[in-house]
Design an enzyme around this catalytic site. Sequence first.
Site, short mmCIF file in Angstrom:
data_model
loop_
_atom_site.label_atom_id
_atom_site.label_comp_id
_atom_site.label_asym_id
_atom_site.label_seq_id
_atom_site.Cartn_x
_atom_site.Cartn_y
_atom_site.Cartn_z
N ALA A 64 17.67 -9.64 -11.12
CA ALA A 64 16.49 -10.18 -12.02
C ALA A 64 15.53 -9.32 -12.99
O ALA A 64 15.69 -8.23 -12.21
CB ALA A 64 15.77 -10.65 -10.63
N GLY A 107 20.90 -10.53 -8.96
CA GLY A 107 20.84 -11.01 -10.24
C GLY A 107 22.06 -11.07 -11.26
O GLY A 107 22.93 -11.67 -11.58
N GLU A 110 25.48 -11.47 -9.43
CA GLU A 110 24.97 -12.73 -8.62
C GLU A 110 25.84 -13.25 -10.39
O GLU A 110 26.28 -15.06 -10.42
CB GLU A 110 23.50 -13.29 -8.22
CG GLU A 110 23.49 -13.26 -7.25
CD GLU A 110 22.51 -13.93 -6.81
OE1 GLU A 110 21.41 -13.30 -7.80
OE2 GLU A 110 21.75 -13.60 -5.55
N GLU A 130 18.26 -5.92 -2.85
CA GLU A 130 17.54 -7.11 -3.03
C GLU A 130 16.67 -6.19 -1.82
O GLU A 130 15.14 -6.07 -1.80
CB GLU A 130 17.95 -8.67 -3.03
CG GLU A 130 18.20 -8.78 -4.22
CD GLU A 130 19.51 -8.92 -4.78
OE1 GLU A 130 20.51 -8.10 -3.84
OE2 GLU A 130 19.92 -10.06 -5.56
N1 CO8 Z 1 13.84 -5.23 -13.90
C1 CO8 Z 1 13.50 -4.66 -14.96
N2 CO8 Z 1 13.44 -3.58 -15.51
C2 CO8 Z 1 14.41 -2.64 -14.66
C3 CO8 Z 1 15.35 -3.62 -13.88
C4 CO8 Z 1 14.88 -5.08 -13.44
N3 CO8 Z 1 16.07 -5.19 -12.56
N4 CO8 Z 1 16.52 -2.11 -13.74
C5 CO8 Z 1 16.23 -1.43 -14.46
N5 CO8 Z 1 14.85 -1.24 -15.09
C6 CO8 Z 1 13.84 -0.80 -15.80
C7 CO8 Z 1 13.71 0.69 -15.34
O1 CO8 Z 1 12.26 -0.16 -14.40
C8 CO8 Z 1 13.10 1.60 -16.22
O2 CO8 Z 1 12.06 1.42 -17.28
P1 CO8 Z 1 11.61 2.31 -17.71
O3 CO8 Z 1 12.60 2.98 -19.39
O4 CO8 Z 1 10.39 1.38 -18.78
O5 CO8 Z 1 11.17 3.18 -16.68
C9 CO8 Z 1 15.17 1.18 -16.80
O6 CO8 Z 1 15.28 0.42 -16.65
C10 CO8 Z 1 15.53 2.58 -16.76
O7 CO8 Z 1 15.28 2.29 -14.94
P2 CO8 Z 1 15.62 3.54 -14.20
O8 CO8 Z 1 15.10 4.33 -15.25
O9 CO8 Z 1 15.58 3.22 -12.42
O10 CO8 Z 1 17.45 4.77 -14.50
P3 CO8 Z 1 18.58 5.05 -13.32
O11 CO8 Z 1 19.44 5.27 -14.56
O12 CO8 Z 1 17.15 6.06 -13.11
O13 CO8 Z 1 18.79 4.09 -11.86
C11 CO8 Z 1 19.34 1.47 -11.53
C12 CO8 Z 1 19.26 2.88 -12.53
C13 CO8 Z 1 19.50 2.21 -9.94
C14 CO8 Z 1 20.24 0.08 -12.08
C15 CO8 Z 1 17.28 0.72 -11.52
O14 CO8 Z 1 17.08 1.50 -12.35
C16 CO8 Z 1 17.34 0.12 -10.04
O15 CO8 Z 1 17.19 0.54 -9.11
N6 CO8 Z 1 17.27 -1.34 -10.38
C17 CO8 Z 1 16.88 -2.27 -9.77
C18 CO8 Z 1 17.69 -3.13 -9.26
C19 CO8 Z 1 17.83 -3.80 -8.50
O16 CO8 Z 1 16.32 -3.55 -7.51
N7 CO8 Z 1 18.20 -4.92 -9.16
C20 CO8 Z 1 17.66 -6.68 -8.03
C21 CO8 Z 1 16.27 -7.27 -8.28
S1 CO8 Z 1 16.05 -8.71 -7.56
C22 CO8 Z 1 17.61 -9.68 -7.34
O17 CO8 Z 1 17.67 -9.26 -8.49
C23 CO8 Z 1 17.25 -10.91 -7.40
C24 CO8 Z 1 15.96 -11.57 -7.14
C25 CO8 Z 1 16.58 -13.25 -7.27
C26 CO8 Z 1 15.15 -14.15 -7.61
C27 CO8 Z 1 14.92 -14.24 -8.88
C28 CO8 Z 1 12.93 -15.02 -9.34
C29 CO8 Z 1 12.96 -14.27 -10.50
#
Ligand code: CO8
Length: 256
Positions: A64, A107, A110, A130
């Site tokens: 998400a 998500g 999912e 999450e």
């Molecule tokens: N949402 C928004 N932006 C994101 C997300 C995300 N899920 N994932 C990555 N990004 C963005 C980063 O902020 C970054 O942006 P910027 O270049 O502007 O800083 C860009 O994408 C690249 O990310 P990273 O620099 O972190 O890249 P890495 O290669 O170092 O890491 C990862 C990649 C491992 C994917 C890392 O970005 C990460 O851990 N992302 C988050 C993953 C996560 O926690 N997902 C779960 C989210 S919660 C969910 O899905 C369930 C919620 C259910 C409720 C829904 C209600 C709305």
Amino acid sequence: MAYEDIKVEVENQNILIITIDRPKVYNALRTNTLKEIAEVLTTSSDDIRCVILTGGNKVFAAGADINELEVKGAIESINDVRTSYWETIKEFKKPIIAAVNGFCLGGGCELAMHCDIIISGDSAQFGQPEINLGIMPGAGGTQRTVRAMGKSNTMLALLTGSFMDAKTAQKRNLVSEVVPVETTMIRSLEIARIIASKSPFAVSAIKSAVLASYDNGLNASLKYEKTLFSGTLASVDKKEGIKAFKEKRKPNFKGQ
Ligand code: CO8
């Protein structure tokens, strides 16, 4: 129709390809992304026999959109319009193949699990991280994961938030096949073409019967299977399938 978060193509007039296209945020699923996916499915032509959902070669979806999540409270989440988009994807009658490369998280994972078949490139990383944000999966991640991988593997993944590589995800029954990353789409298309050549009537009956096992106990699902099976026996496609077999030719299924 122009979309902001996805690209849409039709292959061979009967395979719909939806590509999530938000590379700057690793294809994070904001509400509009889910809305557009749901809209494309709802408005897709009757000629479509199979759908491929992908995020392209680099990433499927990193979850998400955390920027949306940051400002979302409990009340908004209960009345969240996203639920209706998830429901549309869940209720779509035709098969959906997830063609996954790169991160497939939260998500995103999912969403892949809403699909009927997951084909994974060898670069893929699956997970429900999450817990690292102090929350939990909320779009079926606790339920579909446990049905695919069993309790212990699910607890391990969801309680630690750790990622699984593609081979591990396959070993744990989350994905059907792992292929070299450059062939994920090729293999997904191959499977979609096979499905598209089958009786659409039988295809949707099979999908419906298999998914019933999620909702019902064994006895109720067996009864449902029997009803759908009788329906396929009454179909024009059944006559054509058997006729074609006897005449040693390919069947021409019409979905009737
Ligand atoms: N949402 C928004 N932006 C994101 C997300 C995300 N899920 N994932 C990555 N990004 C963005 C980063 O902020 C970054 O942006 P910027 O270049 O502007 O800083 C860009 O994408 C690249 O990310 P990273 O620099 O972190 O890249 P890495 O290669 O170092 O890491 C990862 C990649 C491992 C994917 C890392 O970005 C990460 O851990 N992302 C988050 C993953 C996560 O926690 N997902 C779960 C989210 S919660 C969910 O899905 C369930 C919620 C259910 C409720 C829904 C209600 C709305």
